[in-house]
Design a protein around this motif. Structure first.
Motif, PDB file in Angstrom:
ATOM      1  N   ALA A  61      43.716  17.387 -13.180  1.00  0.00           N
ATOM      2  CA  ALA A  61      43.325  16.475 -13.020  1.00  0.00           C
ATOM      3  C   ALA A  61      43.264  15.668 -14.404  1.00  0.00           C
ATOM      4  CB  ALA A  61      41.807  16.904 -13.332  1.00  0.00           C
ATOM      5  N   LYS A  63      42.261  13.031 -16.375  1.00  0.00           N
ATOM      6  CA  LYS A  63      42.221  12.326 -16.537  1.00  0.00           C
ATOM      7  C   LYS A  63      41.312  13.562 -18.506  1.00  0.00           C
ATOM      8  CE  LYS A  63      37.094  12.972 -15.570  1.00  0.00           C
ATOM      9  NZ  LYS A  63      37.174  14.282 -14.824  1.00  0.00           N
ATOM     10  N   GLU A  82      45.219  14.808  -9.772  1.00  0.00           N
ATOM     11  CA  GLU A  82      44.878  14.474  -9.618  1.00  0.00           C
ATOM     12  C   GLU A  82      44.150  13.654 -10.023  1.00  0.00           C
ATOM     13  OE1 GLU A  82      40.093  13.381  -9.486  1.00  0.00           O
ATOM     14  OE2 GLU A  82      41.215  14.781 -11.053  1.00  0.00           O
ATOM     15  N   SER A 104      40.361   9.789  -6.404  1.00  0.00           N
ATOM     16  CA  SER A 104      39.118  10.141  -6.301  1.00  0.00           C
ATOM     17  C   SER A 104      38.534   8.862  -7.370  1.00  0.00           C
ATOM     18  CB  SER A 104      38.697  11.756  -6.287  1.00  0.00           C
ATOM     19  OG  SER A 104      39.044  12.160  -7.653  1.00  0.00           O
ATOM     20  N   ARG A 151      33.936  13.993  -0.552  1.00  0.00           N
ATOM     21  CA  ARG A 151      33.549  14.539  -1.312  1.00  0.00           C
ATOM     22  C   ARG A 151      32.105  14.238  -1.390  1.00  0.00           C
ATOM     23  NH1 ARG A 151      33.207  12.839  -7.862  1.00  0.00           N
ATOM     24  NH2 ARG A 151      32.226  14.987  -8.682  1.00  0.00           N
ATOM     25  N   HIS A 199      35.202  17.596  -0.626  1.00  0.00           N
ATOM     26  CA  HIS A 199      35.321  17.983  -1.449  1.00  0.00           C
ATOM     27  C   HIS A 199      34.576  18.033  -2.042  1.00  0.00           C
ATOM     28  CE1 HIS A 199      36.214  15.748  -5.503  1.00  0.00           C
ATOM     29  NE2 HIS A 199      36.444  16.997  -5.859  1.00  0.00           N
ATOM     30  N   HIS A 201      33.156  18.165  -6.436  1.00  0.00           N
ATOM     31  CA  HIS A 201      33.070  19.015  -7.908  1.00  0.00           C
ATOM     32  C   HIS A 201      31.517  18.961  -8.333  1.00  0.00           C
ATOM     33  CE1 HIS A 201      34.437  18.931 -11.683  1.00  0.00           C
ATOM     34  NE2 HIS A 201      33.892  17.636 -12.398  1.00  0.00           N
ATOM     35  N   SER A 204      30.140  20.794 -14.511  1.00  0.00           N
ATOM     36  CA  SER A 204      31.654  20.870 -15.817  1.00  0.00           C
ATOM     37  C   SER A 204      31.104  21.987 -17.162  1.00  0.00           C
ATOM     38  CB  SER A 204      31.565  19.605 -16.641  1.00  0.00           C
ATOM     39  OG  SER A 204      32.486  19.379 -17.707  1.00  0.00           O
ATOM     40  N   GLY A 243      37.326  21.182 -11.103  1.00  0.00           N
ATOM     41  CA  GLY A 243      36.809  22.224 -11.528  1.00  0.00           C
ATOM     42  C   GLY A 243      36.294  22.292 -12.333  1.00  0.00           C
ATOM     43  N   GLY A 244      35.601  22.354 -13.257  1.00  0.00           N
ATOM     44  CA  GLY A 244      34.251  22.558 -14.492  1.00  0.00           C
ATOM     45  C   GLY A 244      34.891  24.173 -14.978  1.00  0.00           C
ATOM     46  N   ILE A 245      35.881  24.160 -14.930  1.00  0.00           N
ATOM     47  CA  ILE A 245      35.458  25.760 -15.922  1.00  0.00           C
ATOM     48  C   ILE A 245      35.678  25.226 -16.993  1.00  0.00           C
ATOM     49  CG2 ILE A 245      37.418  27.599 -16.195  1.00  0.00           C
ATOM     50  CD1 ILE A 245      36.576  27.179 -13.208  1.00  0.00           C
ATOM     51  N   GLU A 291      41.391  21.383  -8.781  1.00  0.00           N
ATOM     52  CA  GLU A 291      41.580  20.668  -9.890  1.00  0.00           C
ATOM     53  C   GLU A 291      41.024  20.629 -11.693  1.00  0.00           C
ATOM     54  OE1 GLU A 291      40.554  17.100  -7.609  1.00  0.00           O
ATOM     55  OE2 GLU A 291      38.230  17.468  -7.527  1.00  0.00           O
ATOM     56  N   ILE A 292      41.648  20.900 -11.844  1.00  0.00           N
ATOM     57  CA  ILE A 292      41.516  21.664 -12.995  1.00  0.00           C
ATOM     58  C   ILE A 292      42.026  21.012 -14.030  1.00  0.00           C
ATOM     59  CG2 ILE A 292      40.989  23.783 -14.864  1.00  0.00           C
ATOM     60  CD1 ILE A 292      39.842  24.759 -12.571  1.00  0.00           C
ATOM     61  N   GLY A 293      40.645  20.732 -14.637  1.00  0.00           N
ATOM     62  CA  GLY A 293      41.288  19.424 -16.073  1.00  0.00           C
ATOM     63  C   GLY A 293      41.522  20.392 -17.368  1.00  0.00           C
ATOM     64  N   ARG A 294      40.258  20.469 -18.025  1.00  0.00           N
ATOM     65  CA  ARG A 294      40.199  21.298 -19.426  1.00  0.00           C
ATOM     66  C   ARG A 294      40.355  22.252 -19.297  1.00  0.00           C
ATOM     67  NH1 ARG A 294      35.342  19.947 -22.532  1.00  0.00           N
ATOM     68  NH2 ARG A 294      34.474  18.937 -20.801  1.00  0.00           N
ATOM     69  N   TYR A 394      40.030  15.949 -23.365  1.00  0.00           N
ATOM     70  CA  TYR A 394      38.565  15.267 -23.690  1.00  0.00           C
ATOM     71  C   TYR A 394      38.021  15.299 -25.470  1.00  0.00           C
ATOM     72  CZ  TYR A 394      38.180  16.396 -18.901  1.00  0.00           C
ATOM     73  OH  TYR A 394      38.057  16.487 -17.438  1.00  0.00           O
TER      74      TYR A 394
HETATM   75  C1  LIG Z   1      37.339  15.703 -14.522  1.00  0.00           C
HETATM   76  C2  LIG Z   1      36.812  16.192 -12.644  1.00  0.00           C
HETATM   77  C3  LIG Z   1      37.380  17.153 -12.777  1.00  0.00           C
HETATM   78  C4  LIG Z   1      38.008  17.877 -13.795  1.00  0.00           C
HETATM   79  O1  LIG Z   1      37.381  18.846 -14.690  1.00  0.00           O
HETATM   80  P1  LIG Z   1      37.153  19.610 -15.275  1.00  0.00           P
HETATM   81  O2  LIG Z   1      35.920  20.188 -15.789  1.00  0.00           O
HETATM   82  O3  LIG Z   1      37.977  19.251 -17.087  1.00  0.00           O
HETATM   83  O4  LIG Z   1      38.257  21.088 -15.285  1.00  0.00           O
HETATM   84  C5  LIG Z   1      37.643  17.667 -10.899  1.00  0.00           C
HETATM   85  N1  LIG Z   1      36.942  16.589 -10.630  1.00  0.00           N
HETATM   86  C6  LIG Z   1      36.726  16.314 -10.992  1.00  0.00           C
HETATM   87  C7  LIG Z   1      36.497  14.799  -9.350  1.00  0.00           C
HETATM   88  C8  LIG Z   1      36.803  15.361 -11.695  1.00  0.00           C
HETATM   89  O5  LIG Z   1      35.871  14.457 -12.134  1.00  0.00           O
END
Ligand SMILES: *Cc1c(COP(=O)(O)O)cnc(C)c1O
Length: 430
Positions: A61, A63, A82, A104, A151, A199, A201, A204, A243-245, A291-294, A394
């Motif tokens: 992800a 962002k 993502e 998304s 979603r 989907h 999510h 966080s 995501g959200g780990i 879909e992992i970001g952080r 972030y």
């Molecule tokens: C922000 C976001 C993520 C990533 O979240 P992390 O907490 O950074 O892993 C994944 N999917 C969606 C839809 C998001 O808005």
């Protein structure tokens, strides 16, 4: 595997120390800059990917950090990207390794949805009934049949939610689970859309792998019911679990996890193992995608700032530093005291000077410009550097960098090819 993932000791890598030293030498003014450890990012991404159960996919992800070097490092490792805006589409499409990508997020523009289809988006994560209608019109105008995932904002038991909730409560995200049947029907009736999955999510900052496992289990338990809503359930095969780990930002620097804690950071391999068993026990398991970001990009980043001034006021010690929360808003945004590593100019003084708690602040004219409180440091002096680790996600990109018209900080992307600089850092690496 677990070894590679546990980047929790905040031992600043030599190549980062060398890059900081080189950067500082090139600065006329006291420095504030971000440094990203690309080899560590690559190793961490590979370890996360290798831990996945068979058939489960990992998307990034972007962002969390959409700088080109970060995307270029992760793109060859992950299964896809993502994205949530036209700007992110442009960045992903400029990456040196093209990967599949999904679009998304709430409030998608028609122009972005059309652009996404033209540029070959894999799937849309649809957020509302209104978006189904707009997407159908755009897909029809381009003469294509577009795969979509709906979603869902599911009902969640209280004990499964976390600090920053995206679901299980009133939020602008996704489709209320109670309205899912209507949403599925509207996609089924749209001639240019094809429902391929769902989907979720939901949160966080998830800190606990067991709780996250129970959360995923609750989705998998509902999966057959969600799927049965579709006119062609056999085409509905994908479950994107978001995501959200979480990252543990409070684990003190320089210390290994205590024996009571299994790990100071989220136990990703344990989550993957549990998910693998769960999927094996299902008769028709979905194709699961994270879909992992952080948790992918946080560990590779360091924010290095120089101490401009020291003072004690009403009993509290302050280190006033170059930069601040307009460059690194993360601790203020999350209300935590970020760990701080002291790189003294004079190691002798740092060993023998006074040890006291310091509040680390930036250059902004607001009492909210606090990066960390009560950091116990020894012999700090003007001109020393402080390094805030865990700054890769972030961090800079969520910050209000134009406030007070300070110059933007430089971002330095460090790879193995950089030369080491003569920096007396052995003392500082704790
Ligand atoms: C922000 C976001 C993520 C990533 O979240 P992390 O907490 O950074 O892993 C994944 N999917 C969606 C839809 C998001 O808005």
């Amino acid at each position: 595997m677990v070894e590679r993932l546990s980047m929790t000791e905040y031992r600043i890598p030599e190549r980062i120390l060398a890059a900081i030293a080189a950067h500082r030498q090139a600065c006329d003014d006291p420095m504030a800059a971000f440094f990203y450890d690309l080899p560590a990012l690559e190793a961490h991404g590979r370890a996360m990917k290798a831990a996945l159960p068979a058939g489960v996919e990992l998307y990034y992800a972007i962002k969390a950090n959409s700088e080109a070097a970060i995307i270029d490092t992760l793109a060859p490792i992950v299964d896809g990207l993502e994205l949530s805006s036209g700007g992110e589409i442009a960045r992903a499409c400029a990456a040196s390794t093209p990967r599949p990508w999904v679009l998304s997020g709430p409030g998608k523009l028609d122009a972005d949805m059309r652009d996404a289809m033209r540029r070959g988006v894999e799937a849309f994560h649809v957020e509302s009934l209104g978006e189904v209608a707009r997407l159908q019109a755009i897909a029809a105008s381009l003469g294509r049949v577009q795969p979509v995932l709906l979603r869902i904002n599911p009902a969640l038991p209280e004990e499964l939610t976390s600090r920053l909730r995206m679901a299980g409560t009133a939020t602008p995200f996704g489709i209320d689970e109670a309205q899912l049947a209507d949403a599925v029907r509207s996609v089924d009736e749209a001639p240019n859309l094809r429902l391929v999955g769902f989907h979720v999510h939901a949160m966080s900052h998830q800190a606990c792998e067991r709780r996250h496992q129970r959360l995923l289990a609750s989705y998998l338990e509902r999966w057959p019911r969600w799927r049965a809503l579709a006119r062609h359930p056999e085409r509905v095969t994908q479950l994107n679990v978001g995501g959200g780990i979480g990252v543990n930002y409070l684990h003190p620097p320089g210390r290994r996890p205590s024996s009571q804690q299994s790990s100071a950071q989220f136990d990703w391999p344990a989550l993957c193992d549990a998910l693998g068993w769960q999927l094996e026990a299902m008769s028709e398991p979905p194709r699961v995608r994270f879909e992992i970001g952080r948790f992918l990009s946080a560990f590779c980043g360091y924010y290095a700032i120089e101490v401009l001034d020291t003072k004690v006021s009403h009993g509290e010690g302050f280190l006033v530093c170059r930069g601040g929360t307009h460059q690194f808003r993360l601790p203020a945004a999350q209300g935590h005291d970020h760990p701080v590593i002291h790189l003294p100019g004079d190691p002798e003084r740092a060993r023998e000077g006074e040890r006291r708690p310091w509040t680390v602040v930036g250059q902004l004219c607001t009492p909210k410009d606090v990066l960390s409180r009560r950091q116990s440091l020894t012999g700090v002096a003007v001109g020393d550097l402080l390094v805030l680790p865990l700054a890769g996600a972030y961090g800079y990109n969520i910050s209000h960098a134009d406030f007070l018209c300070h110059p933007r900080p430089e971002q330095v992307f460090v790879d193995d090819s950089r030369e080491r600089a003569p920096w007396g850092c052995a003392e500082a690496v704790r």
